[in-house]
Scaffold this motif. Sequence first.
Motif, PDB file in Angstrom:
ATOM      1  N   ILE A   1      10.619  16.728  -9.229  1.00 53.51           N
ATOM      2  CA  ILE A   1      11.438  15.510  -9.271  1.00 53.51           C
ATOM      3  C   ILE A   1      12.893  15.837  -8.933  1.00 53.51           C
ATOM      4  CG2 ILE A   1      12.382  13.727 -10.798  1.00 53.51           C
ATOM      5  CD1 ILE A   1       9.693  13.681 -12.215  1.00 53.51           C
ATOM      6  N   ARG A   2      13.385  17.024  -9.463  1.00 53.78           N
ATOM      7  CA  ARG A   2      14.750  17.428  -9.139  1.00 53.78           C
ATOM      8  C   ARG A   2      14.897  17.680  -7.640  1.00 53.78           C
ATOM      9  NH1 ARG A   2      14.362  20.302 -14.131  1.00 53.78           N
ATOM     10  NH2 ARG A   2      13.736  22.199 -13.009  1.00 53.78           N
ATOM     11  N   GLU A   3      13.889  18.237  -7.001  1.00 46.86           N
ATOM     12  CA  GLU A   3      13.943  18.487  -5.568  1.00 46.86           C
ATOM     13  C   GLU A   3      13.988  17.180  -4.780  1.00 46.86           C
ATOM     14  OE1 GLU A   3      11.429  20.848  -2.091  1.00 46.86           O
ATOM     15  OE2 GLU A   3      10.952  21.170  -4.196  1.00 46.86           O
ATOM     16  N   VAL A   4      13.191  16.189  -5.237  1.00 48.57           N
ATOM     17  CA  VAL A   4      13.226  14.869  -4.570  1.00 48.57           C
ATOM     18  C   VAL A   4      14.590  14.232  -4.729  1.00 48.57           C
ATOM     19  CG1 VAL A   4      12.270  12.528  -4.630  1.00 48.57           C
ATOM     20  CG2 VAL A   4      10.745  14.495  -4.806  1.00 48.57           C
ATOM     21  N   LYS A   5      15.161  14.366  -5.935  1.00 50.15           N
ATOM     22  CA  LYS A   5      16.466  13.771  -6.199  1.00 50.15           C
ATOM     23  C   LYS A   5      17.555  14.386  -5.314  1.00 50.15           C
ATOM     24  CE  LYS A   5      19.760  12.885  -9.932  1.00 50.15           C
ATOM     25  NZ  LYS A   5      20.062  13.095 -11.361  1.00 50.15           N
ATOM     26  N   SER A   6      17.551  15.715  -5.151  1.00 46.16           N
ATOM     27  CA  SER A   6      18.545  16.383  -4.311  1.00 46.16           C
ATOM     28  C   SER A   6      18.416  15.971  -2.854  1.00 46.16           C
ATOM     29  CB  SER A   6      18.418  17.894  -4.446  1.00 46.16           C
ATOM     30  OG  SER A   6      17.160  18.331  -3.939  1.00 46.16           O
ATOM     31  N   ARG A   7      17.172  15.662  -2.437  1.00 49.66           N
ATOM     32  CA  ARG A   7      16.986  15.195  -1.058  1.00 49.66           C
ATOM     33  C   ARG A   7      17.531  13.775  -0.853  1.00 49.66           C
ATOM     34  NH1 ARG A   7      12.898  17.317   2.180  1.00 49.66           N
ATOM     35  NH2 ARG A   7      13.596  15.690   3.630  1.00 49.66           N
ATOM     36  N   LEU A   8      17.475  12.947  -1.910  1.00 48.59           N
ATOM     37  CA  LEU A   8      17.879  11.539  -1.778  1.00 48.59           C
ATOM     38  C   LEU A   8      19.369  11.317  -2.002  1.00 48.59           C
ATOM     39  CD1 LEU A   8      14.927   9.716  -3.587  1.00 48.59           C
ATOM     40  CD2 LEU A   8      15.333   9.913  -1.130  1.00 48.59           C
ATOM     41  N   GLU A   9      20.037  12.240  -2.688  1.00 50.06           N
ATOM     42  CA  GLU A   9      21.448  12.030  -3.008  1.00 50.06           C
ATOM     43  C   GLU A   9      22.335  11.825  -1.774  1.00 50.06           C
ATOM     44  OE1 GLU A   9      22.521  15.245  -5.515  1.00 50.06           O
ATOM     45  OE2 GLU A   9      21.994  14.187  -7.370  1.00 50.06           O
ATOM     46  N   PRO A  10      22.150  12.583  -0.691  1.00 52.84           N
ATOM     47  CA  PRO A  10      23.013  12.356   0.487  1.00 52.84           C
ATOM     48  C   PRO A  10      22.743  11.042   1.193  1.00 52.84           C
ATOM     49  CG  PRO A  10      22.014  14.553   0.530  1.00 52.84           C
ATOM     50  CD  PRO A  10      21.273  13.764  -0.496  1.00 52.84           C
TER      51      PRO A  10
ATOM     52  N   LEU B   1       4.734  10.120  -7.187  1.00 52.25           N
ATOM     53  CA  LEU B   1       5.830  10.403  -8.109  1.00 52.25           C
ATOM     54  C   LEU B   1       5.328  10.615  -9.538  1.00 52.25           C
ATOM     55  CD1 LEU B   1       8.520   7.837  -6.818  1.00 52.25           C
ATOM     56  CD2 LEU B   1       8.550  10.316  -6.540  1.00 52.25           C
ATOM     57  N   ASP B   2       4.276   9.905  -9.911  1.00 49.62           N
ATOM     58  CA  ASP B   2       3.741  10.055 -11.266  1.00 49.62           C
ATOM     59  C   ASP B   2       3.120  11.422 -11.492  1.00 49.62           C
ATOM     60  OD1 ASP B   2       4.576   7.518 -11.868  1.00 49.62           O
ATOM     61  OD2 ASP B   2       2.636   6.564 -11.455  1.00 49.62           O
ATOM     62  N   THR B   3       2.711  12.083 -10.429  1.00 48.12           N
ATOM     63  CA  THR B   3       2.047  13.390 -10.573  1.00 48.12           C
ATOM     64  C   THR B   3       3.018  14.562 -10.456  1.00 48.12           C
ATOM     65  OG1 THR B   3       1.566  13.492  -8.193  1.00 48.12           O
ATOM     66  CG2 THR B   3      -0.075  12.410  -9.619  1.00 48.12           C
TER      67      THR B   3
ATOM     68  N   SER C   1       0.838  -1.203   0.000  1.00 47.61           N
ATOM     69  CA  SER C   1       0.000   0.000   0.000  1.00 47.61           C
ATOM     70  C   SER C   1       0.873   1.252   0.000  1.00 47.61           C
ATOM     71  CB  SER C   1      -0.916  -0.002   1.232  1.00 47.61           C
ATOM     72  OG  SER C   1      -1.763  -1.127   1.220  1.00 47.61           O
ATOM     73  N   ARG C   2       1.953   1.266   0.793  1.00 39.81           N
ATOM     74  CA  ARG C   2       2.843   2.429   0.835  1.00 39.81           C
ATOM     75  C   ARG C   2       3.545   2.621  -0.510  1.00 39.81           C
ATOM     76  NH1 ARG C   2       4.240   4.016   6.183  1.00 39.81           N
ATOM     77  NH2 ARG C   2       6.312   4.669   5.522  1.00 39.81           N
ATOM     78  N   ARG C   3       3.965   1.481  -1.143  1.00 42.11           N
ATOM     79  CA  ARG C   3       4.604   1.596  -2.450  1.00 42.11           C
ATOM     80  C   ARG C   3       3.643   2.147  -3.486  1.00 42.11           C
ATOM     81  NH1 ARG C   3       5.506  -3.370  -3.196  1.00 42.11           N
ATOM     82  NH2 ARG C   3       7.459  -3.449  -2.018  1.00 42.11           N
ATOM     83  N   GLU C   4       2.372   1.721  -3.423  1.00 39.28           N
ATOM     84  CA  GLU C   4       1.372   2.186  -4.391  1.00 39.28           C
ATOM     85  C   GLU C   4       1.140   3.690  -4.272  1.00 39.28           C
ATOM     86  OE1 GLU C   4      -3.338   1.325  -5.539  1.00 39.28           O
ATOM     87  OE2 GLU C   4      -2.309   0.101  -4.020  1.00 39.28           O
ATOM     88  N   VAL C   5       1.059   4.189  -3.025  1.00 40.52           N
ATOM     89  CA  VAL C   5       0.847   5.627  -2.821  1.00 40.52           C
ATOM     90  C   VAL C   5       2.064   6.411  -3.294  1.00 40.52           C
ATOM     91  CG1 VAL C   5       0.520   7.405  -1.068  1.00 40.52           C
ATOM     92  CG2 VAL C   5      -0.780   5.265  -0.931  1.00 40.52           C
TER      93      VAL C   5
END
Length: 526
Positions: free
Chosen positions: A37-46, A29-31, A20-24
């Motif tokens: 998406i660039r902001e999410v990527k910068s948060r995940l890089e570290p 992410l699709d929206t 359920s968490r993966r589906e949400v």
Amino acid sequence: MASPTHSILEGFVALRDRSSRREVLNAILDTLDSYEIREVKSRLEPVTFQLDLLGKLPIELVAMLVEYLDLADLVILQRVSKRWRELLSSTIVFTTAVRHHMGENIIKSGSTPIGFGALVKKRIRAERGIPAVVATIPNNLCCNVANIMEREALSCFNGVCAWIEKSTDQTTIFMVNLSTGKNRILTTANRERFIYVQVSDTLVSAISVRGYCHVWNISEEQYKSFRIPSLKFGHYISIGSKVMLGYSDSVVHFCFDSGIARSIKIGPFVLLLSVHPEEDGFSVVCVRRKNGDNTQAWADGHLYWEEHHLQTQKFSVHDNRFICTWEQYRELPFRQDELWMFRCKPEDSWPPWRVCPRPGQSSTLLDYDMTEAFMDRSPNYLEHEDEYGSLSLSLEADDRITVHFRCENIQELEFNYSYTNLDYAARGPGLIYCLDMMLGDLKIGCEFPELWHARDAEAYSSLSFRRIPFAANQAPTAIWGDGDFALFLVDDKIWIWCFDEAWIPSGIPNMKIEFRDLTTRTRNKK
């Protein structure tokens, strides 16, 4: 936080199953727009999913782990990261690794990581049979030393070598410090002819055909001599300022500092002789009959578990004579269904062949017996019919007996295998160099501990892990080694392998440099 955002976050946290968490997450992410998406990527890089287990361990645990690593692996792992290099090159880690692989005595006070690093490099080169420098000198040895048991014409200790020279009709000894090139010619006033030579960390001694032991102090250039009872001795050793000879039932002890030679009757049969370098004392391990009748303790050269045992004795000087200060009896270090015998020269039952497992120690070599007499005695001989073995003993500082066992194929008995323990002076596990006369190559291995039959004896067996082939015209027939150097006898030359990259051969007459590995120095300069 705004109420709509808060309720959405609470709803996501309330989801308990992964699907359920993966589906949400995928739906959100699709929206997203590209800038989101660039902001999410910068948060995940570290964020990293790697865990540096070694880097988080205490230094004491890291030191324990390196005992399970080869020295080459230790060097390679230092290149993983700065943190690993910091840990694995620390003094405590290097000390543990060097002590485990090379022995306690190799570590000197004030050693630094740089010094430990040089030791490790030399050891890796020795384990791989890759010398840093190869030099040759003419073979001027006085006799044929191709036979492993007839190599008394040359001796070496900590880079100091001495040999009896053939060109002077065996009346001179050439001594050289391979590390410094300093050398001397030793002889007697009446030019006596020598037949055996021995080197310690302090002395050079030699036995003459007239039955004298001539002794020179290396650093102080002093000379002394003493008379020996007979040339048929079974043991000849030297360490510190002491020289000892062992006979079938007695020993002769000489202290250079006092100039006094003492002898004492021990009784048959002296199997192992060990000198105390710091004091006028020595230890012996003798074969005794359990019934107390030692007149025929070694009549047929065999040792029977039910008939013989070992007696360890310590002797010290009191009132200018040796007395026994301690003794202990132990069972023979093999099974009851095994039969071992003294290895003697075919033409004579005395003296037995000997080996020097440690500095200042000499042990009689025992052979595993595969004769019909043994087969009649042992119902389990079929388990060993394809193997042949020899063993020798050494004494530890705490008076424990260590068994050094070498196993060979019975089809190869006619060949003599010349071998040396390259780092025996450090009392480490032992790095073994063995010449395979049949194949003409060098087998490199080490000693490793194994389970043994006697409760009060440790044991080491030889494990071969590398072969170095020689050219057909350069196959050695004898080998010596100690510390940084390995010496090979090849026809009219003595080849010297040095594993120290800083070695600069000098001062040795007629020495020729055959090879020098400059790759390490070139790489360091770059």
